[in-house]
Design a protein around this motif. Structure first.
Motif, mmCIF file in Angstrom:
data_model
loop_
_atom_site.group_PDB
_atom_site.id
_atom_site.type_symbol
_atom_site.label_atom_id
_atom_site.label_comp_id
_atom_site.label_asym_id
_atom_site.label_seq_id
_atom_site.Cartn_x
_atom_site.Cartn_y
_atom_site.Cartn_z
ATOM 1 N N GLU A 24 96.865 20.685 29.150
ATOM 2 C CA GLU A 24 97.602 19.931 30.159
ATOM 3 C C GLU A 24 97.177 20.339 31.566
ATOM 4 O O GLU A 24 97.172 19.512 32.485
ATOM 5 C CB GLU A 24 99.102 20.131 29.974
ATOM 6 C CG GLU A 24 99.648 19.536 28.692
ATOM 7 C CD GLU A 24 101.150 19.682 28.597
ATOM 8 O OE1 GLU A 24 101.781 19.993 29.623
ATOM 9 O OE2 GLU A 24 101.695 19.494 27.501
ATOM 10 N N VAL A 82 100.197 13.845 26.696
ATOM 11 C CA VAL A 82 101.034 14.719 27.536
ATOM 12 C C VAL A 82 102.389 14.069 27.798
ATOM 13 O O VAL A 82 103.432 14.726 27.723
ATOM 14 C CB VAL A 82 100.303 15.022 28.860
ATOM 15 C CG1 VAL A 82 101.240 15.730 29.839
ATOM 16 C CG2 VAL A 82 99.085 15.886 28.598
ATOM 17 N N PRO A 126 102.150 21.780 34.247
ATOM 18 C CA PRO A 126 101.676 21.674 32.864
ATOM 19 C C PRO A 126 102.221 22.806 32.009
ATOM 20 O O PRO A 126 102.628 23.858 32.503
ATOM 21 C CB PRO A 126 100.146 21.749 33.005
ATOM 22 C CG PRO A 126 99.907 22.425 34.317
ATOM 23 C CD PRO A 126 101.065 22.091 35.196
ATOM 24 N N GLN A 158 94.623 11.266 26.889
ATOM 25 C CA GLN A 158 95.174 12.602 27.093
ATOM 26 C C GLN A 158 96.506 12.527 27.837
ATOM 27 O O GLN A 158 97.459 13.245 27.502
ATOM 28 C CB GLN A 158 94.180 13.458 27.871
ATOM 29 C CG GLN A 158 92.928 13.822 27.090
ATOM 30 C CD GLN A 158 91.951 14.639 27.915
ATOM 31 O OE1 GLN A 158 92.106 14.766 29.133
ATOM 32 N NE2 GLN A 158 90.938 15.190 27.273
ATOM 33 N N TYR A 184 95.894 17.910 34.354
ATOM 34 C CA TYR A 184 96.571 17.917 35.653
ATOM 35 C C TYR A 184 95.561 18.033 36.791
ATOM 36 O O TYR A 184 95.677 17.355 37.820
ATOM 37 C CB TYR A 184 97.567 19.074 35.704
ATOM 38 C CG TYR A 184 98.283 19.218 37.030
ATOM 39 C CD1 TYR A 184 99.429 18.484 37.301
ATOM 40 C CD2 TYR A 184 97.801 20.078 38.007
ATOM 41 C CE1 TYR A 184 100.081 18.613 38.516
ATOM 42 C CE2 TYR A 184 98.439 20.204 39.225
ATOM 43 C CZ TYR A 184 99.586 19.476 39.473
ATOM 44 O OH TYR A 184 100.227 19.597 40.687
ATOM 45 N N LYS A 233 104.502 14.350 24.739
ATOM 46 C CA LYS A 233 105.026 15.704 24.603
ATOM 47 C C LYS A 233 106.149 15.956 25.601
ATOM 48 O O LYS A 233 107.198 16.512 25.241
ATOM 49 C CB LYS A 233 103.894 16.710 24.793
ATOM 50 C CG LYS A 233 104.306 18.156 24.577
ATOM 51 C CD LYS A 233 103.111 19.086 24.722
ATOM 52 C CE LYS A 233 103.518 20.551 24.540
ATOM 53 N NZ LYS A 233 102.352 21.465 24.697
ATOM 54 N N GLN A 234 105.935 15.543 26.843
ATOM 55 C CA GLN A 234 106.978 15.715 27.850
ATOM 56 C C GLN A 234 108.218 14.916 27.487
ATOM 57 O O GLN A 234 109.346 15.382 27.703
ATOM 58 C CB GLN A 234 106.453 15.285 29.220
ATOM 59 C CG GLN A 234 105.383 16.196 29.787
ATOM 60 C CD GLN A 234 104.849 15.699 31.118
ATOM 61 O OE1 GLN A 234 105.169 14.588 31.556
ATOM 62 N NE2 GLN A 234 104.038 16.520 31.784
#
Length: 811
Positions: free
Chosen positions: A169, A665, A164, A661, A173, A668-669
């Motif tokens: 994150e 993530v 993360p 969520q 995770y 964003k990744q």
């Protein structure tokens, strides 16, 4: 037999502050049973609270099945009780069963998982260690990446791609990736017990009760020969203390009325004699007559061989008293005492000891024969369920929920629909009445209009001929004037008779029917989109789905009540598993039974009692939540914020919050990945350009080198040629020079000899001149001395003849 009378006298619950020894006496349990009996079974006229509720639940269940009594409808349509003129089908219209099935079957389609969260100190420490390990890798990510790049050594403890980037994150995770074996073992244990008890079938019955009666009840027990059991409980047979909590958390007693064969009583109390059994049987028959419930048993022989028992649980407190005495070296010694141990303060100070007391909740269980003073069983319950975090509390065996209860009154979905279902049934019967009285259209024949009509056949024109002509051809023959020339008022002998009274009434009744049906939908929230009965062909699919989702919201309290019962049962099963594995003699067999499907968790199952778990239900998203999540996924896919693999992973997450969520993530990744790809692309482009430039420069350099090399080769060849030429010239020159040198040497030798000869001749001439000069000088000196006349030094030898001009060349 007839002489036995049921007399339920006023009884109150016993004092809670009596000693534990008094609480264990059967008289204490009998007083509790009689107090419960008085509260629920005392007659008020011809009814009591228990059987009023029993009959009300029975009525609601009949309506939910579409089998309600038609007596009220007959009374509505009868005239002074006379139904002889009505030939109707009195079968109830099954409107309510349709809506009940929609709700219950819709709930059974909702998938869920029982999730466990280990919250004891040991599990929390392991979770913190794993989280710190992840944080350590997060902080050292750049260093570890450089080490791997420089030395080809992977120092990461987890995959670097999964690390993360932030605290949010990291929390996600941990939720998605960290699952200790002990939590998996507890989940498997709970699911195994539920599967062995066929909880999926029990849950369907409980859901049906919640929708129909507004109350659902289950029971969990531990039996020595049968293990942990989960049982369905009929709400119509349950008694409980007054509560206003829809989750019944403050109830201090529970009971269940059961009618069992008289032979089963001996299993409860083997010490009963034949006279006791006969007395119980007689009281049971009187009980049936007293409450007029004998009609429920069609076979009188069976009624005589049964008895009605009250199985009840009662919550009270139990004291653990210890004598704590101080001994030498600062140590203490404790001795267990009964709750009556209460020495005075002076004695405790003198004896250097103190009284220590701990109070915990306990449940007693009893069995009482209804209408009697006979109690068959009264004992403290074994294997009580106690939370590890608060073991002074004990959970009841019964789990119940009434989501719409107020002041002890239970409201249900079926109860809301009954008034409109009755009106629909009345409308249906009225429609039958109207249909039965509708007559077909007919014709009116004026006989005067048929007189004096000649068809040309010579026969008279009678009504039969007129009807045949009218029905076959639709034409009518008549006369405007009579044979006397007078106006004939019956010139149209046949007139169509139209009966329209039935149509207007049927339309009115059908409108009422639809109105009442819409009222049912309004009071329950089950609209047309939910049941799919009359979907609007012009409505968009999204609008239909939104309408169905709003209907799901209106009945969500029923689903939440069902999930509460499931969650509470899961907590109780978890605690019972831990108790069995810690205290029971057959814990190894029990562990093998749970771990038979997965041997890897067998050792973890045996350690379940060491941990404390939090239980929660993870529901799969409903259609509304799925639609919103899918909309977000499709929007992200359209913008290429996530990949197809990411979308598949997100759809597999049942927790909507975690799924959203995870979507953030992944976006964003993906953005970071796209940026890295762009940077790599730019780097590759720059590298390619650099390589192209380097290749061009190398080509130019190579060309220059080749040109230079060719020039050098040409120059070398030219130089070699020049060298060879010069060498040849040098050889020739050398030869020539050698010849020239020889010639020059010869010439030089000749010149030298000549010069030597000349030098010799010069020396001779010089010698002669010096001698001559000396001679002349001597003569001049002698002249001066002698004063002689001048001498003439000229001679014939001064002539230019006889010498060569080469003598005057420089030497």
């Amino acid at each position: 037999m007839k002489g036995i009378q049921i007399d339920i006298k006023s009884a109150a619950f016993p004092d809670q502050f009596v000693s534990d020894a008094d609480k264990k006496k059967e008289e204490f349990g009998l007083q509790i049973g009689q107090a419960i009996q008085y509260e629920w079974f005392r007659r008020d006229g011809l009814s009591c609270r228990f059987y009023n509720q029993f009959r009300e639940f029975h009525r609601l269940r009949l309506y939910a099945r579409g089998e309600q009594s038609v007596g009220k409808y007959k009374n509505e349509l009868a005239i002074d009780g006379d139904l002889s003129y009505l030939n109707l089908d009195w079968t109830p219209v099954p409107i309510i069963p349709k809506f009940v099935d929609i709700v219950v079957n819709g709930m059974s389609d909702r998938l869920f998982d029982v999730k466990c969260y280990a919250q004891d100190a040991l599990s929390a420490e392991k979770r913190n260690e794993y989280q710190q390990m992840v944080q350590r890798n997060m902080l050292a990510k750049n260093i570890f990446t450089q080490v791997k790049k420089d030395f080809n050594v992977d120092a990461f403890e987890i995959e670097s791609q999964e690390l993360p980037e932030s605290d949010a994150e990291l929390e996600l995770y941990m939720q998605l990736n960290y699952k200790p074996a002990i939590e998996i073992a507890n989940e498997v244990a709970i699911n195994t017990l539920m599967d062995e008890n066929h909880y999926s079938d029990i849950r369907k019955r409980v859901d049906y009760d919640i929708a129909t009666l507004g109350l659902g009840v289950c029971k969990h027990t531990f039996q020595d020969g049968d293990g942990v059991r989960v049982e369905y409980v009929d709400p119509a047979h349950v008694v409980y203390s007054y509560t206003e909590d829809p989750y019944f958390k403050d109830c201090f007693y529970w009971g269940e009325l059961k009618t069992i064969p008289i032979s089963e009583v001996l299993k409860i109390n083997p010490d009963l004699t034949t006279e006791d059994l006969e007395e119980i049987s007689q009281y049971s028959q009187s009980w049936y007559d007293y409450y007029n419930v004998a009609a429920m048993y069609e076979n009188s022989m069976f009624a005589r061989d049964t008895c009605t028992l009250l199985y009840f649980n009662y919550k009270t407190t139990n004291s653990f008293v210890y004598k704590k005495k101080k001994i030498s070296e600062g140590a203490f010694k404790t001795v267990e005492k009964d709750d009556q141990f209460n020495p005075p303060e002076e004695m405790m100070e003198e004896g250097n000891f103190e009284r220590v007391e701990k109070r915990i909740d306990v449940w007693y269980e009893g069995v009482m024969v209804m209408g009697t003073n006979i109690i068959l069983k009264w004992d403290m319950m074994k294997n009580m369920v106690r939370p590890n975090s608060a073991n002074q509390y004990a959970l009841p065996n019964y789990v119940a929920c009434a989501p719409r209860m107020y002041k002890g009154v239970v409201e249900s979905l079926v109860r809301r629909m009954i008034p409109f279902a009755d009106l629909i049934q009345i409308t249906h019967l009225k429609l039958q009445q109207v249909v039965s009285r509708v007559v077909p259209d007919g014709v009116f024949i004026d006989a005067d209009g048929l007189n004096e009509v000649d068809l040309g056949t010579g026969n008279a024109y009678n009504p039969e001929d007129a009807l045949r002509l009218y029905f076959q051809t639709g034409s009518v023959v008549g006369r405007s004037y009579t044979q006397d020339g007078e106006f004939n008022n019956a010139k149209v002998p046949i007139t169509q008779l139209t009966s329209n009274s039935g149509a207007s009434k049927m339309n009115m009744l059908i409108g009422n029917y639809n109105h009442y049906l819409n009222m049912i939908r309004s009071v329950t929230g089950l609209n047309e989109a939910r049941d799919g009965s009359t979907p609007d062909p012009n409505a968009l699919v999204g609008v239909q789905k939104l309408a169905a989702l709003n209907s799901n919201t209106a009945t969500r309290h029923i689903l939440q009540a069902s999930l509460f019962i499931t969650k509470t049962l899961a907590e109780a099963l978890s605690l019972r598993c831990a108790d069995v594995l810690e205290y029971a003699d057959f814990r190894d067999e029990f562990a093998m039974q749970i771990g038979k499907y997965n041997l890897k968790i067998l050792e973890d199952v045996k350690n379940l009692y060491l941990h404390d778990f939090g239980i929660f239900i993870e529901m799969s998203p409903d259609e509304e939540q799925k639609a919103m999540l899918e909309q977000n996924i499709q929007m992200a896919l359209s913008k290429q914020d996530i990949s197809l693999e990411d979308a598949i992973d997100i759809r597999e997450v049942r927790n909507l919050k975690v799924a959203n969520q995870l979507l953030k993530v992944k976006r964003k990744q993906r953005q970071i990945q796209v940026q890295q790809q762009e940077m790599q692309k730019q780097q590759m482009t720059a590298q390619m350009q650099m390589q192209s430039q380097q290749m061009a420069a190398a080509t130019a350099m190579k060309k220059i080198q080749m040109e230079t090399q060719s020039k050098m080769q040409i120059a070398q060849a030219q130089a070699a040629f020049d060298i060879e030429t010069k060498q040849s010239e040098a050889q020739l020159k050398q030869q020539l020079m050698s010849l020239e040198f020889q010639f020059n040497m010869q010439l030089h030798g000749m010149d030298q000899s000549q010069m030597d000869e000349r030098e010799a001749m010069r020396e001779e001439g010089k010698k002669e001149r010096i001698s001559m000069a000396n001679t002349q000088q001597s003569k001049m000196i002698e002249q001066r001395k002698r004063n002689l006349p001048a001498f003439n030094f000229e001679s014939n030898e001064d002539s230019l003849d006889g010498f060569d001009l080469s003598e005057f060349e420089p030497r």
